[in-house]
Enzyme design. Structure first.
Site, mmCIF file in Angstrom:
data_model
loop_
_atom_site.group_PDB
_atom_site.id
_atom_site.type_symbol
_atom_site.label_atom_id
_atom_site.label_comp_id
_atom_site.label_asym_id
_atom_site.label_seq_id
_atom_site.Cartn_x
_atom_site.Cartn_y
_atom_site.Cartn_z
ATOM 1 C CD1 TRP A 118 -2.744 -4.749 -4.770
ATOM 2 C CD2 TRP A 118 -1.147 -5.679 -3.521
ATOM 3 N NE1 TRP A 118 -2.394 -5.933 -5.352
ATOM 4 C CE2 TRP A 118 -1.414 -6.515 -4.612
ATOM 5 C CE3 TRP A 118 -0.185 -6.044 -2.621
ATOM 6 C CZ2 TRP A 118 -0.741 -7.713 -4.821
ATOM 7 C CZ3 TRP A 118 0.488 -7.237 -2.812
ATOM 8 C CH2 TRP A 118 0.207 -8.062 -3.912
ATOM 9 C CG HIS A 166 12.542 -31.862 -25.053
ATOM 10 N ND1 HIS A 166 13.049 -33.137 -25.158
ATOM 11 C CD2 HIS A 166 13.498 -31.036 -25.565
ATOM 12 C CE1 HIS A 166 14.276 -33.088 -25.674
ATOM 13 N NE2 HIS A 166 14.573 -31.837 -25.922
ATOM 14 C CD GLU A 185 11.186 -8.888 -18.374
ATOM 15 O OE1 GLU A 185 11.069 -9.759 -17.491
ATOM 16 O OE2 GLU A 185 10.728 -7.739 -18.252
ATOM 17 C CD GLU A 231 4.421 -7.433 -15.641
ATOM 18 O OE1 GLU A 231 4.110 -7.363 -14.447
ATOM 19 O OE2 GLU A 231 5.575 -7.283 -16.039
ATOM 20 C CB CYS A 280 -0.855 0.030 1.256
ATOM 21 S SG CYS A 280 -1.783 -1.478 1.529
ATOM 22 C CG ASN A 322 2.898 -0.817 2.854
ATOM 23 O OD1 ASN A 322 2.240 -1.786 2.484
ATOM 24 N ND2 ASN A 322 4.118 -0.566 2.397
ATOM 25 N N GLY A 323 1.785 -3.010 5.247
ATOM 26 C CA GLY A 323 2.463 -4.188 5.810
ATOM 27 C C GLY A 323 1.432 -5.228 6.205
ATOM 28 N NE ARG A 346 4.071 2.068 -1.636
ATOM 29 C CZ ARG A 346 5.214 1.406 -1.432
ATOM 30 N NH1 ARG A 346 6.220 1.595 -2.264
ATOM 31 N NH2 ARG A 346 5.341 0.552 -0.449
ATOM 32 C CE LYS A 405 7.917 -0.658 -10.515
ATOM 33 N NZ LYS A 405 8.196 -1.263 -11.830
ATOM 34 C CE LYS A 418 7.743 -6.003 -18.072
ATOM 35 N NZ LYS A 418 8.514 -6.807 -17.255
#
Ligand code: AGP
Length: 614
Positions: free
Chosen positions: A75, A510, A487, A494, A2, A101-102, A27, A609, A491
């Site tokens: 969040w 395979h 990567e 997400e 958050c 936040n936590g 955030r 983030k 990208k």
């Protein structure tokens, strides 16, 4: 995770808090809230959803000027993203509020205890427990003592802002395992915030709180205490080089696009001043490891999450090839739970843009306990990882606001390549001439990317209509480019929500090749490198099964156009620099597809983030 923000001083609180929350929305954006003190009472507004919902509620016209308050953007970790669960949270009296936040890991037992004492709760959150716990310990007007006593009962992480009507001129800020930075207002005033961008519109003078420290903030003073002992401590003011504009979009449609185009500068800022191209000497002053420390090292562990883990995978190839030290790469959430064969001859390198990722942080704490030296490759000055590691190699990418990491990633690669050269010098594994050659290649890649970006964006825009509505996507690469395939897939998935997977090109036969049909798009990285022929064979296998191919290849390689029409050409660069260069089109493809799909590019659903929770 958050975002919290607070201010006390001559400025009007509502514009300060809302501006700060706007800069922290990356955030987390499940809900938002604000509280300020007016005529001796607390005025609170909270709204589920984006910050704009809160802004619509807070009509400044009806607000007499207030000069102290707190804000929060959430969040969700405990409790659905509803208004009732939005911060700030109050105690029973309604005279004390907290923003947090936590995660309070023992909140359930504390809640039961407080309920038994008659406290009434109005949310499902762990945070609300803190407000009632402080209330429980509040006697007289010693707010600091009450906060300290309450937090001795708490297990978990917190960056906390506290406001109480009994101390109308004071904010309390406390941190433990969650980021919290204080600001000193030139016009006399004090700020608290989860991250630097929230402060930049008002001040560049900041103070970093350490874990288990408490600050008492008034308009004219900032006093610091050890949370455990209550002893006063002293903290110095640092000047942040970032300005507010750097944290703005700078005219780009999205932060992500701005940050893609900032990559040349991010690489230059990360490399400059650290390598002497005349002597090939690399200097990493913040690494704080002596030549003796480095001589002792016979193994390296690279630990990270997400995109930063992809950077670690590239670094493994570089370090093992050029330095000759065995390198293990771990996803942090796996690293911390497996049997680790670590001792004092192991160097553990944590790679993290934010420096706050909970799993990576836990990983380095564990490695440190096992005797390993720790360094971190990090983008945020004063972040928790940089203060717990023995040394840091900062990526000077500037604030990265887009949730999807771009410039921080290529800056991480630049920093890791520098680190490779540094280790090679210390271990006498890379001679002067080779270091100069590789250093030149690294410095040179920034200018090449700068030149190629506009053309690549246009060519990729022309491709998007053919691919934006795909259900699935495969990305394949070999050697140094395999991590870039991973990567590129990350990208795309997400920010566009298309299911995408990255694979080692040689692995296709395979199993994954069963996925290939005329519906399946495959982006293949096929630069003219040591494994080019093998990569072309894989591409031919896909073509033989009508797979839809996008090829990233070397300018002049006309063979690629006999395979597919969708070829994106890139300049021939030093083979070691391909991972940095080939990341760019992969980022742009994800960005343009996401925009074409109308996705929220900077704040993709379900993401934040920096993942400061486990
Ligand atoms: C990258 O685009 C993602 N947002 C995510 O995977 C990120 O790289 C990961 O959470 C690690 O974050 P860090 O680098 O701040 O530790």
């Amino acid at each position: 995770m958050c975002g919290i923000v607070g201010y006390v001083g001559p400025r009007r609180i509502v514009p300060v808090v809302l501006e700060g929350l706007r800069r922290l929305e990356y955030r987390g954006y499940d809900s938002a809230g604000i509280v300020y003190l007016q005529d001796g009472r607390l005025v609170k507004y909270r709204a589920a959803g984006k910050l704009s919902n809160l802004e619509a509620m807070v009509d400044e016209a009806i607000v007499a000027p207030s000069h102290i308050g707190l804000g929060h953007t959430r969040w969700a970790t405990h409790g659905a993203p509803t208004t009732e669960n939005a911060h700030p949270h109050s105690d029973c009296s309604g005279n004390l509020v907290v923003v947090h936040n936590g995660i309070i890991e023992n909140y359930h037992s504390l809640r039961e205890e407080l309920l038994a004492k008659g406290h009434r709760f109005s949310s499902e959150t762990d945070t609300e427990v803190l407000a009632h716990l402080i209330e429980e310990y509040l006697s007289g007007d010693d707010l600091v003592a009450a906060v300290r006593k309450a937090l001795t009962r708490v297990e978990g992480s917190y960056a906390l802002g506290v406001l109480w009507t009994g101390r109308p001129d004071t904010l309390i800020a406390v941190r433990n395992h969650s980021p919290l930075v204080l600001g000193v207002d030139d016009e006399s005033g004090s700020f608290l915030a989860s991250d630097i961008p929230a402060l930049l519109p008002f001040t560049k003078q900041v103070i970093f709180l350490e874990d288990l420290e408490l600050a008492v903030l008034t308009a004219s003073s900032r006093t610091f205490y050890s949370l455990k002992t209550g002893v006063e401590i002293f903290r110095v003011v640092k000047t942040i080089e970032w300005n507010a504009a750097m944290a703005e979009k700078g005219g780009y449609r999205h932060f992500m696009l701005k940050e893609i185009f900032e990559q040349p500068q991010a690489i230059i800022n990360t490399v400059s001043g650290r390598i002497d191209l005349e002597t090939g000497v690399v200097e990493l002053p913040e690494i704080h490891l002596s030549a003796e420390d480095l001589r002792e090292i016979d193994r390296i562990f690279l630990v990270a999450c997400g995109t930063s883990w992809h950077a670690a995978l590239v670094a493994k190839y570089w370090i093992e090839h050029w330095v000759g030290i065995p390198v293990e790469v771990d996803i942090a959430s796996e690293f911390r739970y497996r049997k680790l064969l670590i001792n004092e001859r192991v160097l553990t390198v944590a790679i993290s843009q934010s420096g706050e990722t909970a799993d990576t942080l836990a990983g380095i704490r564990l490695a440190k306990k096992l005797g390993s030296k720790i360094i971190t490759i990090c983008n945020v000055v004063g972040s928790t990882m940089t203060r717990e590691a023995d040394g840091t190699v900062y990526t000077h990418a500037g604030p990265e606001i887009g949730v999807a990491s771009t410039k921080a990633f290529t800056a991480q690669l630049a920093a890791l390549f520098l680190f490779t050269l540094y280790l090679g010098e210390q271990k006498k594994a890379i001679g002067v001439e080779k270091r100069k050659e590789l250093g030149q290649a690294l410095i040179g890649i920034a200018a090449i990317i700068e030149t190629e970006l506009p053309r690549l964006q246009e060519e990729i825009k022309a491709l998007v209509d053919s691919y934006y509505d795909c259900r699935d996507f495969l990305f394949i690469g070999r050697g140094l480019n395999f991590p870039i395939a991973l990567e590129g897939a990350l990208k795309l998935k997400e920010i566009s929500y298309i299911h995408a997977e990255g694979y080692a090109a040689g692995e296709l036969k395979h199993g994954p090749i069963a996925l290939i049909d005329k519906e399946m798009p495959v982006l293949a990285l096929v630069p003219r490198d040591a494994v080019y022929q093998k990569s072309i064979s894989n591409v031919e296998e896909i073509k033989a099964r009508q797979g839809r191919l996008i090829l990233l290849g070397t300018q002049g390689d006309s063979h690629l156009q006999t395979i597919t029409n969708d070829v994106l050409y890139l300049p021939q660069v030093h083979e070691e620099m391909n991972p940095i260069l080939y990341t760019i089109p992969a980022q742009l493809l994800a960005y343009e597809i996401a925009v074409r799909r109308g996705c929220d590019v900077d704040q993709p659903r379900n993401l934040a983030k920096s993942v400061t929770v486990e």
